[in-house]
Design an enzyme around this catalytic site. Structure first.
Site, short mmCIF file in Angstrom:
data_model
loop_
_atom_site.label_atom_id
_atom_site.label_comp_id
_atom_site.label_asym_id
_atom_site.label_seq_id
_atom_site.Cartn_x
_atom_site.Cartn_y
_atom_site.Cartn_z
N CYS A 41 0.80 -1.22 0.00
CA CYS A 41 0.00 0.00 0.00
C CYS A 41 0.84 1.27 0.00
O CYS A 41 0.57 2.20 -0.77
CB CYS A 41 -1.02 0.00 1.14
SG CYS A 41 -0.34 0.05 2.81
N HIS A 93 -2.98 0.84 6.88
CA HIS A 93 -3.25 0.71 5.44
C HIS A 93 -3.58 2.09 4.88
O HIS A 93 -4.19 2.92 5.56
CB HIS A 93 -4.43 -0.25 5.21
CG HIS A 93 -4.64 -0.59 3.77
ND1 HIS A 93 -3.70 -1.29 3.03
CD2 HIS A 93 -5.67 -0.32 2.93
CE1 HIS A 93 -4.17 -1.44 1.80
NE2 HIS A 93 -5.35 -0.85 1.71
N HIS A 105 -5.89 1.23 -4.01
CA HIS A 105 -4.95 0.75 -3.01
C HIS A 105 -4.42 -0.62 -3.38
O HIS A 105 -5.03 -1.33 -4.17
CB HIS A 105 -5.61 0.72 -1.62
CG HIS A 105 -6.79 -0.19 -1.54
ND1 HIS A 105 -6.88 -1.19 -0.60
CD2 HIS A 105 -7.93 -0.26 -2.26
CE1 HIS A 105 -8.04 -1.83 -0.75
NE2 HIS A 105 -8.69 -1.29 -1.75
#
Length: 135
Positions: A41, A93, A105
């Site tokens: 990410c 994240h 993402h």
């Protein structure tokens, strides 16, 4: 285009969103930093910012959280960052907001780089906030 949409248009933000969307379906690789090897990410965010805006960023999702400034989620614009707690820790994240409630993402090894909605139940329950690296 409405006046508010015209006012919100920004070529750098547009480029960030386009670069992010151009990476859809790239594979996920832990520690990955490029399209040839795959992304995690934070590697995806670093690549998008370098290619889309010439802005060097590095570090983990948590590091990116410390490097960016909080913004009101209602004011999200393409290119802003969205943070989630997916591993039981703050800012574990991160994704790139691309507009219309959606973000790109590097999700996981099974799905790779994908687009999801902030209203998706999984992400809505884990949403920690919106932040920006831009002025």
């Amino acid at each position: 285009m409405s006046a508010s949409a015209a006012a919100a248009y920004n070529p750098v933000r547009n480029d960030l969103a386009l670069v992010a969307m151009g990476l859809l379906d790239t594979r996920y690789t832990s520690g990955g930093r490029g399209p040839a090897t795959g992304f995690d990410c934070s590697g995806l965010v670093a690549h998008v910012y370098k290619e889309g805006a010439g802005i060097p960023v590095k570090g983990s999702a948590a590091d990116l959280g410390r490097q960016s400034r909080p913004i009101d989620p209602a004011q999200l614009l393409p290119g802003d960052l969205v943070f989630f707690n997916t591993l039981g820790s703050r800012h574990s994240h991160v994704g790139v907001y691309v507009g219309e409630g959606r973000f790109v993402h590097a999700s996981n090894p099974r799905t790779g780089v994908r687009m999801d909605s902030l209203s998706n139940r999984y992400y809505a329950q884990r949403f920690e906030g919106a932040q920006s690296m831009l002025d």
